[in-house]
Scaffold this motif. Structure first.
Motif, short mmCIF file in Angstrom:
data_model
loop_
_atom_site.label_atom_id
_atom_site.label_comp_id
_atom_site.label_asym_id
_atom_site.label_seq_id
_atom_site.Cartn_x
_atom_site.Cartn_y
_atom_site.Cartn_z
N SER A 186 0.78 -1.41 -0.08
CA SER A 186 0.10 0.00 -0.01
C SER A 186 0.88 1.26 -0.12
O SER A 186 0.34 2.10 -0.63
N GLU A 198 0.80 -7.36 2.02
CA GLU A 198 -0.39 -6.83 1.83
C GLU A 198 -0.73 -7.47 0.37
O GLU A 198 0.15 -7.43 -0.74
N TYR A 206 -13.56 -4.98 -1.23
CA TYR A 206 -12.36 -3.87 -1.31
C TYR A 206 -12.34 -3.85 -2.77
O TYR A 206 -11.92 -2.97 -3.37
N LYS A 259 -12.89 -0.55 -4.79
CA LYS A 259 -11.66 -0.03 -5.39
C LYS A 259 -11.57 0.54 -6.67
O LYS A 259 -11.42 1.58 -7.07
N GLU A 273 -6.17 6.21 -0.74
CA GLU A 273 -6.25 5.00 -0.18
C GLU A 273 -7.67 4.69 0.55
O GLU A 273 -8.27 5.71 0.71
N LYS A 314 -10.00 1.85 3.22
CA LYS A 314 -10.05 0.40 3.65
C LYS A 314 -11.46 0.08 4.20
O LYS A 314 -12.41 1.19 4.53
N TYR A 351 -11.58 6.44 3.65
CA TYR A 351 -10.73 6.77 2.72
C TYR A 351 -9.98 7.90 2.64
O TYR A 351 -10.27 8.96 3.58
N ARG A 408 -3.05 2.25 10.64
CA ARG A 408 -2.30 1.08 10.37
C ARG A 408 -1.90 0.34 11.52
O ARG A 408 -1.95 0.85 12.48
N LEU A 453 -1.05 -1.92 6.48
CA LEU A 453 -2.28 -1.59 6.20
C LEU A 453 -3.36 -2.69 5.70
O LEU A 453 -3.08 -3.43 5.05
N LYS A 454 -4.39 -2.92 6.85
CA LYS A 454 -5.34 -4.01 6.68
C LYS A 454 -6.36 -3.63 6.06
O LYS A 454 -7.06 -2.60 6.25
N GLN A 455 -6.70 -4.01 4.53
CA GLN A 455 -7.45 -3.60 3.78
C GLN A 455 -8.93 -3.57 4.09
O GLN A 455 -9.84 -3.12 3.78
#
Length: 436
Positions: free
Chosen positions: A197, A228, A353, A357, A368, A370, A383, A421, A427-429
């Protein structure tokens, strides 16, 4: 001067012997490789049954077939490390570390000195595919760094010995990215390595500046992303803006590299230090191409048993796989990255996601984001963007996801300055806060 090799040697990690064994394994013919793997996995299981009381209690007797051995989960290791070590090992004569905790509570684990050395040797071999030498190649590193003073200094020393320049991923503002680009103009980096990420965010910045990094830093050879998910659209962005091959590394702290993109574009699985299985919910091996739980066996770790260990990921092996050269066809995500919907349907968190996305990035506005499942029917989308999403765009995202999954879902949108994070900077999406 080979500082990296010397640093391993001084810590009594026998890197030379480990490299020699890997070379000998490479010479084994494909026709003999299945027999080699069966012998190695039987050897390590027999060793732990004889020398490790923790593992002996889990097996409850000798094993007659490989499939009769139990599948061990992270919960099985939630006891003090000293109670899991094999005879002759203590925390003073092993390498210790802990898992990231991304799939639940972190666990401490150990590797004997030789096992740790062969993990590093394998790592060095794979990076060598792209002309990278840990002793001489300068790395642009995108990982977090501990805030604790002692740990921080330790990491900085490791970076020096391994020829790594660590960029801060806690500040990815435009000003910070400007400074980052200046460093690339000054230093002869040969490779980039770190969290997907953060590197993708830098690539988006480069695109805005109409800059290809290879033109700025001509010594650059390759970019290796890890930890990731790497989506195809991001891979294309990275290739275009960095101007070098993009390698996808998949691994875990307990085992090291599990799969690594080879020069032919295949996600090649480690068959030298690991035995990897894909199992169904009944613990039965699945045919090549079918998706299931990823289970690994560390073939060299005598200090601590990782035998038929479920790491918490779902994936599948390609139909082209062989015993010597298994190919990872697909990595779906972690077992706790699935959303349970009101109807009872189970959906991979990455589904939300991927759909979101695609829609959000069409505008070029989103940097970015999540997705967080806060209730069984409610999802919050955080976001970072230049401009706030319009109500029309929010409604479009909600409708598309609903059509793909099921009706009755609720979505809220939260614009942030930056996304939360983990302590390491990952970063866990997708995150689910719903109790299972």
């Amino acid at each position: 001067m080979r500082l990296f090799d010397i640093s391993l040697f001084l810590k009594r990690f026998p890197i030379k012997r480990a490299k020699e064994e890997l070379l000998q394994i490479s010479k084994i013919n494909e026709t003999d490789y299945e027999a080699f793997l069966k012998a190695k996995r039987a050897e390590i299981a027999t060793y732990h049954l004889k020398n490790n009381s923790f593992y002996r209690q889990k097996v409850k007797g000798d094993f007659s077939t490989w499939e009769s051995l139990p599948i061990l989960k992270k919960a099985d290791y939630q006891i003090p490390l000293k109670e899991r070590l094999s005879k002759g090992f203590s925390e003073k004569n092993v390498y210790t570390n802990k898992t990231s905790g991304s799939s639940g509570n972190p666990i401490r684990f150990a590797k004997d000195k030789y096992s740790h050395a062969i993990t590093w040797a394998y790592h060095m071999e794979r990076f060598g595919w792209y002309g990278i030498d840990f002793n001489s190649s300068l790395q642009a590193r995108y990982y977090g760094i501990p805030l604790d003073t002692v740990e921080n200094k330790t990491v900085r020393m490791k970076d020096f010995l391994a020829k790594r320049h660590r960029f801060s991923i806690n500040d990815l503002s435009e000003k910070a990215l400007d400074e980052m680009l200046k460093v690339y103009k000054q230093k002869p980096f040969e490779y980039i390595n770190g969290y997907t990420s953060s590197i993708v965010l830098f690539a988006k910045y480069l695109k805005e500046k109409n800059t290809i990094l290879k033109n700025v830093c001509p010594t650059l050879k390759v970019c290796i992303v890890t930890s990731e998910m790497l989506f195809e659209v991001d891979k294309i962005l990275l290739e275009n803006q960095l101007g070098v091959p993009i390698v996808n590394e998949y691994g875990c702290s307990e085992a090291g590299v599990i799969a690594f993109t080879n020069p032919y574009g295949e996600w090649e699985v480690d068959s030298k230090t690991l035995f990897v299985e894909i199992l169904d919910e009944a613990d039965k091996p699945l045919p090549l191409g079918e998706e299931g739980r990823i289970v690994i066996t560390s073939l060299h770790n005598k200090a601590h048993p990782f035998i038929r260990y479920e790491i918490g990921d779902y994936g599948s092996l390609s139909e082209k796989s062989t015993f010597k050269k298994p190919i990872l066809k697909k990595l779906t995500g972690r077992t706790n990255d699935f959303a349970i919907l009101p109807s009872g349907k189970k959906a991979a968190g990455m589904t939300f996601y991927v759909i979101t996305k695609k829609i959000m990035e069409e505008s070029g506005n989103i940097q970015e984001f999540k997705v967080i499942q806060t209730k069984i029917d409610t999802f919050e989308i955080n976001y970072v963007s230049k401009e706030k999403l319009t109500e029309e765009k929010k409604q479009s995202i909600a409708q598309t996801v609903t059509q793909f999954l099921e009706p009755g879902l609720t979505f809220s949108f939260q614009r942030k300055e930056q996304l939360d994070r983990t302590a390491s900077g990952k970063l866990k999406q997708f995150v689910s806060l719903v109790e299972r």
